[in-house]
Design a protein around this motif. Structure first.
Motif, PDB file in Angstrom:
ATOM      1  N   ILE A  12       0.846  -1.201   0.000  1.00  0.00           N
ATOM      2  CA  ILE A  12       0.000   0.000   0.000  1.00  0.00           C
ATOM      3  C   ILE A  12       0.876   1.244   0.000  1.00  0.00           C
ATOM      4  CG2 ILE A  12      -1.656   1.344   1.353  1.00  0.00           C
ATOM      5  CD1 ILE A  12      -2.828  -1.374   2.283  1.00  0.00           C
ATOM      6  N   ALA A  13       1.914   1.250   0.835  1.00  0.00           N
ATOM      7  CA  ALA A  13       2.828   2.392   0.893  1.00  0.00           C
ATOM      8  C   ALA A  13       3.524   2.586  -0.452  1.00  0.00           C
ATOM      9  CB  ALA A  13       3.850   2.196   2.004  1.00  0.00           C
ATOM     10  N   ARG A  14       3.982   1.494  -1.051  1.00  0.00           N
ATOM     11  CA  ARG A  14       4.652   1.569  -2.354  1.00  0.00           C
ATOM     12  C   ARG A  14       3.707   2.126  -3.412  1.00  0.00           C
ATOM     13  NH1 ARG A  14       8.861  -0.662  -5.288  1.00  0.00           N
ATOM     14  NH2 ARG A  14       8.378  -1.179  -7.438  1.00  0.00           N
ATOM     15  N   ASP A  15       2.506   1.592  -3.474  1.00  0.00           N
ATOM     16  CA  ASP A  15       1.531   2.063  -4.463  1.00  0.00           C
ATOM     17  C   ASP A  15       1.200   3.531  -4.257  1.00  0.00           C
ATOM     18  OD1 ASP A  15       1.519  -0.511  -5.490  1.00  0.00           O
ATOM     19  OD2 ASP A  15      -0.405  -1.069  -4.560  1.00  0.00           O
TER      20      ASP A  15
ATOM     21  N   PHE B 119      12.281   6.013  -2.046  1.00  0.00           N
ATOM     22  CA  PHE B 119      11.569   6.609  -3.167  1.00  0.00           C
ATOM     23  C   PHE B 119      12.087   8.021  -3.370  1.00  0.00           C
ATOM     24  CE2 PHE B 119       8.929   3.365  -1.401  1.00  0.00           C
ATOM     25  CZ  PHE B 119       8.346   2.757  -2.502  1.00  0.00           C
ATOM     26  N   ALA B 120      12.061   8.468  -4.618  1.00  0.00           N
ATOM     27  CA  ALA B 120      12.514   9.824  -4.932  1.00  0.00           C
ATOM     28  C   ALA B 120      11.754  10.336  -6.144  1.00  0.00           C
ATOM     29  CB  ALA B 120      14.013   9.837  -5.207  1.00  0.00           C
TER      30      ALA B 120
ATOM     31  N   ALA C  75       9.472   7.593  -7.667  1.00  0.00           N
ATOM     32  CA  ALA C  75      10.010   6.384  -8.270  1.00  0.00           C
ATOM     33  C   ALA C  75      10.717   5.577  -7.193  1.00  0.00           C
ATOM     34  CB  ALA C  75      10.997   6.740  -9.379  1.00  0.00           C
ATOM     35  N   ALA C  76      10.621   4.261  -7.294  1.00  0.00           N
ATOM     36  CA  ALA C  76      11.306   3.393  -6.332  1.00  0.00           C
ATOM     37  C   ALA C  76      12.790   3.358  -6.685  1.00  0.00           C
ATOM     38  CB  ALA C  76      10.721   1.990  -6.396  1.00  0.00           C
TER      39      ALA C  76
END
Length: 82
Positions: free
Chosen positions: A4-7, A22-23, A15-16
């Motif tokens: 969920i955090a990634r999405d 992420f940046a 971007a991962a």
């Protein structure tokens, strides 16, 4: 929760990079990742190519050409009241 955090981060335009960072595409870490120059040290990911990192403060950690040095406390550890 990690998915969920990634999405959420990806949907917000990040971007991962690396394993768990992420940046934004305009950030220097993203650019270093794309260029293959992203590095990881004891503090996390960095685009800094310097071999020397000098830390200041009570819990400072410094790095000199592959050697890491940590500030030592002059006080005894705090003991619990139990």
């Amino acid at each position: 929760m990690a998915n969920i955090a990634r999405d959420t981060m990806l949907a917000a335009g990040f971007a991962a990079i690396g394993i768990d960072h992420f940046a934004k595409p305009t950030d220097s870490l993203y650019k270093a990742d794309q260029a293959g120059t992203l590095r990881r040290n004891f503090q996390g990911y960095t685009d800094d190519q310097s071999e020397t990192l000098i830390g200041f403060g009570a819990s400072a950690i410094s790095r000199f050409r592959g050697d890491i040095s940590k500030m030592q406390s002059r006080h005894p550890p705090i003991k619990s009241a139990s």
